[in-house]
Design a protein around this motif. Structure first.
Motif, short mmCIF file in Angstrom:
data_model
loop_
_atom_site.label_atom_id
_atom_site.label_comp_id
_atom_site.label_asym_id
_atom_site.label_seq_id
_atom_site.Cartn_x
_atom_site.Cartn_y
_atom_site.Cartn_z
N MET A 1 1.18 -1.09 -0.59
CA MET A 1 0.24 0.21 0.41
C MET A 1 0.74 1.59 -0.24
SD MET A 1 -2.94 -0.97 -0.38
CE MET A 1 -3.99 0.15 0.87
N THR A 2 2.34 0.82 -0.17
CA THR A 2 3.23 1.99 0.02
C THR A 2 2.32 3.20 -0.76
OG1 THR A 2 4.54 1.04 0.38
CG2 THR A 2 5.43 3.23 -0.77
N GLY A 3 2.04 4.56 -0.61
CA GLY A 3 2.17 5.72 -1.97
C GLY A 3 0.75 5.76 -1.96
N PHE A 4 -0.11 4.73 -1.43
CA PHE A 4 -1.83 4.98 -1.68
C PHE A 4 -2.56 6.12 -0.70
CE2 PHE A 4 -1.04 1.06 -4.64
CZ PHE A 4 -1.60 1.69 -5.35
N GLU A 5 -2.90 6.06 -0.55
CA GLU A 5 -4.00 7.43 0.81
C GLU A 5 -5.76 7.27 0.00
OE1 GLU A 5 -2.89 11.47 0.03
OE2 GLU A 5 -0.78 11.28 -0.16
N ARG A 6 -6.32 6.88 1.70
CA ARG A 6 -7.67 6.44 1.53
C ARG A 6 -7.59 7.48 1.16
NH1 ARG A 6 -12.15 8.13 3.97
NH2 ARG A 6 -13.44 6.28 4.46
N VAL A 7 -9.16 7.74 -0.19
CA VAL A 7 -10.01 8.84 -0.37
C VAL A 7 -11.47 8.79 -0.13
CG1 VAL A 7 -8.38 9.36 -2.28
CG2 VAL A 7 -9.96 7.89 -2.64
N ALA A 8 -12.29 7.62 -0.39
CA ALA A 8 -13.22 8.12 0.12
C ALA A 8 -13.82 6.22 0.53
CB ALA A 8 -14.11 7.59 -0.70
N ALA A 9 -15.23 5.83 1.27
CA ALA A 9 -15.68 4.89 1.42
C ALA A 9 -16.10 4.14 0.12
CB ALA A 9 -16.86 4.40 2.37
N ALA A 10 -16.15 3.12 -0.30
CA ALA A 10 -16.49 2.15 -1.58
C ALA A 10 -18.13 2.58 -2.36
CB ALA A 10 -16.35 1.12 -2.01
N ASP A 11 -18.85 2.16 -0.87
CA ASP A 11 -20.35 2.00 -0.99
C ASP A 11 -20.26 3.54 -1.40
OD1 ASP A 11 -20.41 -0.32 -0.78
OD2 ASP A 11 -21.06 0.06 1.80
N ALA A 12 -20.24 5.13 -1.14
CA ALA A 12 -20.34 6.01 -0.53
C ALA A 12 -19.99 6.34 -2.88
CB ALA A 12 -19.70 7.13 -0.03
N ILE A 13 -18.82 5.95 -3.49
CA ILE A 13 -18.29 5.83 -4.73
C ILE A 13 -19.56 5.36 -5.34
CG2 ILE A 13 -17.01 6.61 -5.84
CD1 ILE A 13 -16.42 8.31 -4.20
N ARG A 14 -20.01 4.12 -5.52
CA ARG A 14 -20.71 3.13 -5.17
C ARG A 14 -21.75 4.20 -5.68
NH1 ARG A 14 -18.43 -0.79 -2.51
NH2 ARG A 14 -17.56 -2.32 -3.73
N GLU A 15 -22.55 4.59 -4.73
CA GLU A 15 -23.79 4.94 -4.73
C GLU A 15 -23.56 6.38 -5.87
OE1 GLU A 15 -25.00 5.32 -0.94
OE2 GLU A 15 -25.35 3.07 -0.03
N SER A 16 -23.41 7.58 -5.62
CA SER A 16 -22.62 8.87 -5.65
C SER A 16 -21.10 8.77 -6.98
CB SER A 16 -23.00 9.86 -4.88
OG SER A 16 -23.01 11.05 -6.13
N SER A 17 -21.27 8.48 -7.70
CA SER A 17 -20.31 8.29 -9.00
C SER A 17 -20.47 9.80 -10.09
CB SER A 17 -20.12 7.10 -9.37
OG SER A 17 -18.79 7.38 -10.57
N PRO A 18 -19.57 10.34 -10.33
CA PRO A 18 -18.22 10.61 -10.19
C PRO A 18 -18.64 11.50 -8.94
CG PRO A 18 -18.59 12.03 -11.83
CD PRO A 18 -19.71 10.92 -11.63
N GLN A 19 -17.23 11.52 -8.10
CA GLN A 19 -16.79 12.35 -6.95
C GLN A 19 -15.61 12.80 -7.18
OE1 GLN A 19 -17.78 10.97 -3.01
NE2 GLN A 19 -19.60 9.90 -3.34
N HIS A 32 -17.11 4.71 -10.93
CA HIS A 32 -17.40 3.96 -10.40
C HIS A 32 -17.96 3.61 -12.11
CE1 HIS A 32 -19.88 0.36 -8.96
NE2 HIS A 32 -18.51 -0.56 -8.76
N HIS A 33 -17.40 2.32 -12.41
CA HIS A 33 -18.00 2.04 -13.89
C HIS A 33 -17.99 1.04 -13.79
CE1 HIS A 33 -19.59 3.27 -17.86
NE2 HIS A 33 -18.43 1.94 -18.34
N GLU A 34 -19.44 -0.15 -14.60
CA GLU A 34 -19.13 -1.27 -14.74
C GLU A 34 -18.19 -2.11 -13.54
OE1 GLU A 34 -17.58 -1.77 -18.81
OE2 GLU A 34 -19.67 -0.98 -19.56
N GLY A 35 -18.78 -2.19 -12.32
CA GLY A 35 -17.85 -2.24 -11.06
C GLY A 35 -16.56 -2.47 -11.12
N SER A 36 -16.24 -1.56 -11.43
CA SER A 36 -14.52 -1.26 -11.31
C SER A 36 -14.25 0.38 -11.05
CB SER A 36 -13.99 -1.18 -12.14
OG SER A 36 -13.41 -2.22 -12.84
N PHE A 37 -13.62 1.00 -9.91
CA PHE A 37 -12.85 2.09 -9.58
C PHE A 37 -12.05 2.57 -10.25
CE2 PHE A 37 -15.11 0.37 -5.60
CZ PHE A 37 -15.40 0.72 -5.37
N HIS A 38 -12.79 4.21 -11.02
CA HIS A 38 -10.69 4.42 -11.23
C HIS A 38 -10.81 6.14 -11.16
CE1 HIS A 38 -11.93 1.20 -14.58
NE2 HIS A 38 -12.92 1.66 -14.80
N ALA A 39 -9.61 6.61 -10.73
CA ALA A 39 -9.41 7.59 -10.92
C ALA A 39 -8.45 8.30 -11.69
CB ALA A 39 -8.22 7.87 -9.52
#
Length: 578
Positions: A1-19, A32-39
């Motif tokens: 997980m080196t370099g990764f930072e927490r940004v949001a709860a997964a359920d919140a992004i599923r319910e309201s995408s994009p953020q 969140h699109h077609e079951g995957s997360f993208h940044a």
């Protein structure tokens, strides 16, 4: 997980995408699109619009402003006018979304911007070229890199060979030292954009192979090159050029091109010799290892050029083409007579070149050769006479007649450049052609506009301000006013370097086109070459180009608008906001 930072709860992004989230100092669009997360970077790489306001369909993210489309998972664009959008690795752990905001770049910035420049040139996209120019500068890439990219592209992708685009690129490179630091990037953008425009929709250039032999002496190569150009045999001439590049030094190459370009008179209104000079100047900047790629591009137009002896103006009512031919025939004896002698220019020498009798002008030149005058020295005097034609051009003439005196002036500047490279006697023929063209331009000084004779008692700052305002308006006396204010600024002790920076700024902000860019560069070059020895002549060159520039301004400044957009994007500004 080196370099990764927490940004949001997964359920919140599923319910309201994009953020939109902030991570590692970046503003990131989280989808969140077609079951995957993208940044993705939330700034559209085209013009900075928030991609979070776009739409996603079947894996394609579309910006709503100019409809640039991006493959959501990798960020690659479908549209040439837009860059790829940066994407960031995403991980989901224990119901939380993590983003790495600073992954190792796949391509170093310098390489990436070089690739973008090549893309912009291929597609003739001014905004992409501007962005790449700024990006390369921001990556501390030497200016020779974009110049080299532009040169090799221009050499490879224009079947007719060297043209106005590469000439503009060379001129912008020459101007750089006289410009404000902030304008040097703009000059590169102007030159690169001119190359792209010149090559747009053109088939590529394929030079002929060199001759296999390495046993041909330089004199024979020069003889072959002159013969093939005379016969309009471009293919044969290209083979000779590539052979000469491998076998000859730069002075010999210059002699070869000068000889072939002066076997006939004033080719294409002087453009061909000017292009030769610019090619040599550009190679001086980017390196002569590119000569095999660049110099053959001069051949097609050189072989196909309009020859002035075929024009009635060079034959009637006086056969001035014949006068040059006769003078050239005497060159061996004239040069021999002048060997070892030192020539001093007579006070009235330029006036003799401006005489209404072409015999007087050519006699002045041939007498000077016999007295020991070098081609370089005589080229400078012809350039001064040509500058007089521009400085005294009567605005009652048709507007297109500005080009006539301009062509003579830039031709004379080219002769100066080539005369400094080679002492081949054929260079004198180029001087003679320039002098005849000065003579033929005499009717455009009828009556001659008086040269400015300022008092020199004005404040230079106020004078320069007034001069710059002159370029902002169209008025009956704009041209005359520009010349007078330029002379007044210099006579009042104004710094010529400051004046050049100001004129360069005016040139670059306008959609000036090929000829004004040529003219200003030639004037700056001639000013720098003579200012220490002849300040009065140096001032004349700046007065002349100020008048010419005033005649061609203001314009719509479309190119300047594009460059300013690129600058604002480079600074991270939100240009879609008021």
């Amino acid at each position: 997980m080196t370099g990764f930072e927490r940004v949001a709860a997964a359920d919140a992004i599923r319910e309201s995408s994009p953020q939109v989230v902030s991570v590692g100092g970046r503003t990131v669009g989280l989808f969140h699109h077609e079951g995957s997360f993208h940044a993705v970077d939330n700034r559209c790489p085209h013009m900075g619009f928030p991609l979070s306001e776009g739409s996603v369909d079947a894996g394609v993210l579309t910006c709503p402003w100019h409809h640039a489309r991006f493959e959501l998972s990798c960020g690659d664009t479908f549209d040439p006018f837009a860059d790829d959008v940066p994407t960031f690795p995403v991980e989901v752990r224990d119901g939380e979304v993590y983003v790495d905001p600073d992954p190792d770049p796949e391509t170093p910035p310098a390489d990436r911007w070089k690739e973008r420049l090549e893309h912009g040139l291929r597609e003739a996209l001014d905004l992409v070229i501007a962005k790449a120019t700024l990006g390369l500068d921001g990556a501390d890439v030497p200016p020779t890199v974009p110049l080299t990219v532009g040169t090799t592209f221009g050499a490879d992708y224009r079947r007719d060979g060297w043209g106005s685009g590469l000439t503009t690129l060379a001129a912008m490179g020459n101007l750089a030292e006289d410009l404000r630091p902030a304008d040097r990037r703009r000059a590169r953008y102007v030159g690169l954009g001119a190359v792209a425009d010149d090559c747009a929709d053109e088939p590529p250039f394929f030079a002929q192979d060199r001759l296999a032999t390495d046993r041909v002496p330089p004199d024979r190569l020069i003889e072959w090159f002159r013969e093939t150009i005379d016969l309009r045999d471009a293919d044969g001439a290209e083979r000779v050029v590539r052979t000469a590049v491998a076998e000859c030094d730069r002075s010999t190459l210059a002699a070869m091109f000068v000889a072939a370009a002066t076997d006939h008179r004033y080719l294409d209104s002087g453009h061909r010799l000017d292009f030769v000079n610019k090619a040599f100047e550009l190679l001086d900047r980017i390196g002569w290892e590119h000569a095999d790629r660049v110099l053959p591009t001069l051949v097609p137009a050189l072989a196909d050029a309009d020859r002035a002896e075929e024009r009635s103006s060079w034959r009637q009512p006086i056969d001035v083409a014949g006068l040059v031919t006769d003078a050239a025939a005497d060159l061996p004896d004239l040069v021999a007579a002048g060997a070892g002698r030192t020539w001093t220019e007579p006070e009235d020498f330029v006036e003799r070149l401006l005489d209404d009798d072409p015999h007087a002008a050519l006699s002045a030149l041939t007498d000077a050769v016999a007295a020991g005058a070098s081609a370089d020295a005589l080229a400078r005097t012809v350039a001064r006479a040509a500058a007089r034609r521009v400085a005294q051009f009567g605005t009652a003439n048709e507007f297109r007649d500005w080009n006539t005196v301009h062509h003579t002036y830039t031709y004379a500047n080219a002769v100066c450049g080539l005369a400094a490279r080679t002492d081949a006697p054929e260079t004198y023929r180029a001087v003679f052609d320039g002098a005849v063209s000065v003579y033929l331009d005499r009717f455009l000084n009828t009556p001659p506009v008086p040269l400015p004779d300022p008092d020199g008692d004005r404040d230079p700052d106020a004078t320069l301000t007034d001069l710059l305002e002159t370029f902002e308006v169209e008025a009956d006396d704009t041209v005359g006013r520009a010349g007078r204010l330029t002379a007044e600024f210099l006579a009042s002790g104004g710094d010529a370097a400051r004046l050049k920076r100001a004129l360069g700024e005016v040139l670059l902000r306008e959609d000036a086109g090929f000829h004004p860019r040529q003219n200003v560069e030639a004037a700056f070059t001639r000013h720098g070459a003579v200012v220490d020895d002849d300040p009065a002549a140096a001032r004349l060159h700046l007065v002349a180009t100020a008048r010419y520039l005033a005649a061609h301004t203001p314009t719509r400044r479309e190119g300047e608008q594009t460059f300013r957009i690129a600058e604002r994007l480079d600074r991270g500004e939100a240009i879609h906001e008021a």
